[in-house]
Design a protein around this motif. Structure first.
Motif, PDB file in Angstrom:
ATOM      1  N   LEU A 210       0.685  -1.278   0.057  1.00 11.71           N
ATOM      2  CA  LEU A 210      -0.058  -0.058   0.082  1.00 11.71           C
ATOM      3  C   LEU A 210       0.875   1.152  -0.018  1.00 11.71           C
ATOM      4  CD1 LEU A 210      -2.724  -1.033   2.625  1.00 11.71           C
ATOM      5  CD2 LEU A 210      -2.844  -1.325   0.293  1.00 11.71           C
ATOM      6  N   SER A 211       1.934   1.395   0.762  1.00 11.69           N
ATOM      7  CA  SER A 211       2.736   2.331   0.823  1.00 11.69           C
ATOM      8  C   SER A 211       4.120   2.013   1.298  1.00 11.69           C
ATOM      9  CB  SER A 211       2.180   3.497   1.602  1.00 11.69           C
ATOM     10  OG  SER A 211       2.100   3.145   3.038  1.00 11.69           O
ATOM     11  N   TYR A 212       5.303   2.884   1.198  1.00  9.69           N
ATOM     12  CA  TYR A 212       6.360   2.695   1.874  1.00  9.69           C
ATOM     13  C   TYR A 212       6.807   4.296   2.035  1.00  9.69           C
ATOM     14  CZ  TYR A 212       9.268   3.848  -2.183  1.00  9.69           C
ATOM     15  OH  TYR A 212       9.968   4.461  -3.266  1.00  9.69           O
ATOM     16  N   ARG A 213       7.871   4.228   3.180  1.00 10.10           N
ATOM     17  CA  ARG A 213       8.350   5.470   3.695  1.00 10.10           C
ATOM     18  C   ARG A 213       9.877   5.483   3.616  1.00 10.10           C
ATOM     19  NH1 ARG A 213       5.055   7.677   8.456  1.00 10.10           N
ATOM     20  NH2 ARG A 213       4.288   5.883   8.008  1.00 10.10           N
ATOM     21  N   THR A 214      10.201   6.918   3.320  1.00  8.22           N
ATOM     22  CA  THR A 214      11.542   6.966   3.618  1.00  8.22           C
ATOM     23  C   THR A 214      11.739   8.355   4.416  1.00  8.22           C
ATOM     24  OG1 THR A 214      11.895   8.767   1.571  1.00  8.22           O
ATOM     25  CG2 THR A 214      11.932   6.505   0.886  1.00  8.22           C
ATOM     26  N   SER A 215      12.967   8.629   4.506  1.00  8.34           N
ATOM     27  CA  SER A 215      13.204   9.896   5.192  1.00  8.34           C
ATOM     28  C   SER A 215      12.581  11.283   4.854  1.00  8.34           C
ATOM     29  CB  SER A 215      14.525  10.091   5.783  1.00  8.34           C
ATOM     30  OG  SER A 215      15.404  10.531   4.612  1.00  8.34           O
ATOM     31  N   GLN A 216      12.341  11.106   3.413  1.00  6.75           N
ATOM     32  CA  GLN A 216      11.976  12.307   2.662  1.00  6.75           C
ATOM     33  C   GLN A 216      10.724  12.335   2.419  1.00  6.75           C
ATOM     34  OE1 GLN A 216      14.330  14.857   2.161  1.00  6.75           O
ATOM     35  NE2 GLN A 216      15.462  13.696   3.528  1.00  6.75           N
ATOM     36  N   TYR A 217      10.015  11.422   2.204  1.00  7.66           N
ATOM     37  CA  TYR A 217       8.460  11.046   1.388  1.00  7.66           C
ATOM     38  C   TYR A 217       8.115   9.697   1.746  1.00  7.66           C
ATOM     39  CZ  TYR A 217      10.526   8.419  -2.191  1.00  7.66           C
ATOM     40  OH  TYR A 217      11.304   7.398  -2.953  1.00  7.66           O
ATOM     41  N   LYS A 218       6.512   9.737   1.659  1.00  9.37           N
ATOM     42  CA  LYS A 218       6.052   8.525   1.683  1.00  9.37           C
ATOM     43  C   LYS A 218       5.458   8.509   0.336  1.00  9.37           C
ATOM     44  CE  LYS A 218       2.258   6.229   4.464  1.00  9.37           C
ATOM     45  NZ  LYS A 218       1.711   6.374   5.839  1.00  9.37           N
ATOM     46  N   LEU A 219       5.432   7.301   0.036  1.00  8.12           N
ATOM     47  CA  LEU A 219       4.587   6.780  -1.542  1.00  8.12           C
ATOM     48  C   LEU A 219       3.441   5.801  -1.292  1.00  8.12           C
ATOM     49  CD1 LEU A 219       6.376   5.642  -4.837  1.00  8.12           C
ATOM     50  CD2 LEU A 219       4.742   4.156  -3.586  1.00  8.12           C
ATOM     51  N   HIS A 220       2.279   6.314  -1.696  1.00  7.86           N
ATOM     52  CA  HIS A 220       1.182   5.528  -1.597  1.00  7.86           C
ATOM     53  C   HIS A 220       0.722   5.016  -2.843  1.00  7.86           C
ATOM     54  CE1 HIS A 220       0.312   7.787   2.142  1.00  7.86           C
ATOM     55  NE2 HIS A 220       0.925   8.687   1.404  1.00  7.86           N
ATOM     56  N   TYR A 221       0.344   3.815  -2.952  1.00  9.16           N
ATOM     57  CA  TYR A 221       0.134   2.899  -4.332  1.00  9.16           C
ATOM     58  C   TYR A 221      -1.259   2.329  -4.145  1.00  9.16           C
ATOM     59  CZ  TYR A 221       0.891  -0.759  -7.589  1.00  9.16           C
ATOM     60  OH  TYR A 221       0.762  -1.674  -8.506  1.00  9.16           O
ATOM     61  N   TYR A 222      -1.889   2.456  -5.266  1.00  6.50           N
ATOM     62  CA  TYR A 222      -3.182   2.008  -5.516  1.00  6.50           C
ATOM     63  C   TYR A 222      -3.096   1.552  -6.938  1.00  6.50           C
ATOM     64  CZ  TYR A 222      -8.189   1.196  -6.303  1.00  6.50           C
ATOM     65  OH  TYR A 222      -9.575   0.699  -6.384  1.00  6.50           O
ATOM     66  N   GLU A 223      -3.619  -0.058  -7.335  1.00  4.82           N
ATOM     67  CA  GLU A 223      -3.630  -0.674  -8.235  1.00  4.82           C
ATOM     68  C   GLU A 223      -5.162  -1.144  -8.546  1.00  4.82           C
ATOM     69  OE1 GLU A 223      -1.660  -4.047 -10.994  1.00  4.82           O
ATOM     70  OE2 GLU A 223      -0.623  -3.555  -9.004  1.00  4.82           O
ATOM     71  N   THR A 224      -5.616  -0.778  -9.553  1.00  2.00           N
ATOM     72  CA  THR A 224      -6.998  -1.208 -10.219  1.00  2.00           C
ATOM     73  C   THR A 224      -7.123  -2.731 -10.449  1.00  2.00           C
ATOM     74  OG1 THR A 224      -6.928  -0.351 -12.318  1.00  2.00           O
ATOM     75  CG2 THR A 224      -7.411   1.173 -10.721  1.00  2.00           C
ATOM     76  N   PRO A 225      -8.280  -2.955 -10.588  1.00  2.00           N
ATOM     77  CA  PRO A 225      -8.410  -4.603 -11.340  1.00  2.00           C
ATOM     78  C   PRO A 225      -7.922  -4.655 -12.874  1.00  2.00           C
ATOM     79  CG  PRO A 225     -10.323  -4.119  -9.947  1.00  2.00           C
ATOM     80  CD  PRO A 225      -9.480  -2.663  -9.903  1.00  2.00           C
ATOM     81  N   THR A 226      -8.011  -3.425 -13.290  1.00  2.00           N
ATOM     82  CA  THR A 226      -7.401  -3.342 -14.686  1.00  2.00           C
ATOM     83  C   THR A 226      -6.061  -3.086 -14.916  1.00  2.00           C
ATOM     84  OG1 THR A 226      -8.269  -1.009 -15.010  1.00  2.00           O
ATOM     85  CG2 THR A 226      -9.677  -2.459 -15.592  1.00  2.00           C
ATOM     86  N   ASN A 227      -5.215  -3.182 -13.773  1.00  2.00           N
ATOM     87  CA  ASN A 227      -3.851  -2.856 -13.503  1.00  2.00           C
ATOM     88  C   ASN A 227      -3.526  -1.573 -13.759  1.00  2.00           C
ATOM     89  OD1 ASN A 227      -3.147  -5.573 -13.049  1.00  2.00           O
ATOM     90  ND2 ASN A 227      -3.166  -6.194 -15.012  1.00  2.00           N
ATOM     91  N   THR A 228      -4.280  -0.561 -13.805  1.00  2.00           N
ATOM     92  CA  THR A 228      -4.065   0.948 -13.902  1.00  2.00           C
ATOM     93  C   THR A 228      -3.602   1.095 -12.420  1.00  2.00           C
ATOM     94  OG1 THR A 228      -5.741   1.442 -15.275  1.00  2.00           O
ATOM     95  CG2 THR A 228      -4.837   3.174 -14.268  1.00  2.00           C
ATOM     96  N   LYS A 229      -2.388   1.933 -12.417  1.00  2.00           N
ATOM     97  CA  LYS A 229      -1.722   2.217 -11.249  1.00  2.00           C
ATOM     98  C   LYS A 229      -1.526   3.507 -10.985  1.00  2.00           C
ATOM     99  CE  LYS A 229       1.303  -1.598 -12.261  1.00  2.00           C
ATOM    100  NZ  LYS A 229       0.436  -2.075 -13.409  1.00  2.00           N
ATOM    101  N   PHE A 230      -1.855   4.050  -9.608  1.00  2.00           N
ATOM    102  CA  PHE A 230      -2.087   5.511  -9.086  1.00  2.00           C
ATOM    103  C   PHE A 230      -1.126   5.408  -7.969  1.00  2.00           C
ATOM    104  CE2 PHE A 230      -6.236   4.814 -11.296  1.00  2.00           C
ATOM    105  CZ  PHE A 230      -6.226   5.996 -11.816  1.00  2.00           C
ATOM    106  N   VAL A 231      -0.190   6.470  -8.078  1.00  2.00           N
ATOM    107  CA  VAL A 231       0.788   6.787  -7.021  1.00  2.00           C
ATOM    108  C   VAL A 231       0.666   8.250  -6.657  1.00  2.00           C
ATOM    109  CG1 VAL A 231       3.373   6.789  -6.744  1.00  2.00           C
ATOM    110  CG2 VAL A 231       2.360   4.900  -8.214  1.00  2.00           C
ATOM    111  N   MET A 232       0.932   8.495  -5.276  1.00  2.00           N
ATOM    112  CA  MET A 232       0.743   9.722  -4.773  1.00  2.00           C
ATOM    113  C   MET A 232       2.104   9.845  -3.694  1.00  2.00           C
ATOM    114  SD  MET A 232      -2.003  11.712  -2.629  1.00  2.00           S
ATOM    115  CE  MET A 232      -3.189  11.856  -4.022  1.00  2.00           C
ATOM    116  N   LEU A 233       2.802  10.921  -3.844  1.00  2.00           N
ATOM    117  CA  LEU A 233       3.967  11.080  -3.030  1.00  2.00           C
ATOM    118  C   LEU A 233       3.547  12.072  -1.770  1.00  2.00           C
ATOM    119  CD1 LEU A 233       6.966  11.515  -5.458  1.00  2.00           C
ATOM    120  CD2 LEU A 233       6.398   9.272  -3.891  1.00  2.00           C
ATOM    121  N   THR A 234       3.625  11.799  -0.667  1.00  2.00           N
ATOM    122  CA  THR A 234       3.386  12.916   0.484  1.00  2.00           C
ATOM    123  C   THR A 234       4.361  13.162   1.337  1.00  2.00           C
ATOM    124  OG1 THR A 234       2.521  11.246   1.979  1.00  2.00           O
ATOM    125  CG2 THR A 234       0.689  12.100   0.042  1.00  2.00           C
TER     126      THR A 234
END
Length: 102
Positions: free
Chosen positions: A13-37
């Motif tokens: 679902l996500s991973y964190r570094t010291s600089q940012y957190k990456l959020h990941y979502y993949e749809t059933p059709t393999n479309t991928k959405f990524v957000m950095l926060t």
């Protein structure tokens, strides 16, 4: 990478570094959405799911003039999608506690 981080059940679902957190979502059709926060931001899975359901499907999938594929990481070139996404992201950022934004 997702399979390695998420294990056999693909629960990444996500991973964190010291600089940012990456959020990941993949749809059933393999479309991928990524957000950095910011690293302090809570899970954005619901927000990414809402982007897919309420914005991507409405302005890209249902649009007969929008290409079905976006090869090579080109991304979506759709003004209505981009404008709606900007409004949505701004609303989500404003809803986050102020100490989680930098």
């Amino acid at each position: 990478m997702v399979r390695k981080l998420g294990g056999e059940d693909d629960s990444f679902l996500s991973y964190r570094t010291s600089q940012y957190k990456l959020h990941y979502y993949e749809t059933p059709t393999n479309t991928k959405f990524v957000m950095l926060t910011d690293v302090k931001t809570t899970s954005m899975r619901h927000a990414l799911q809402q982007i897919y359901v309420n914005i991507y499907v409405e302005y890209v999938v249902k649009n007969p003039l929008s290409p079905a594929e976006h090869p090579g990481g080109i991304g979506v070139n759709n003004e209505l999608f981009e404008a709606s996404l900007d409004v949505f992201v701004e609303r989500v950022l404003n809803a986050q506690p102020s100490d989680s934004r930098t």
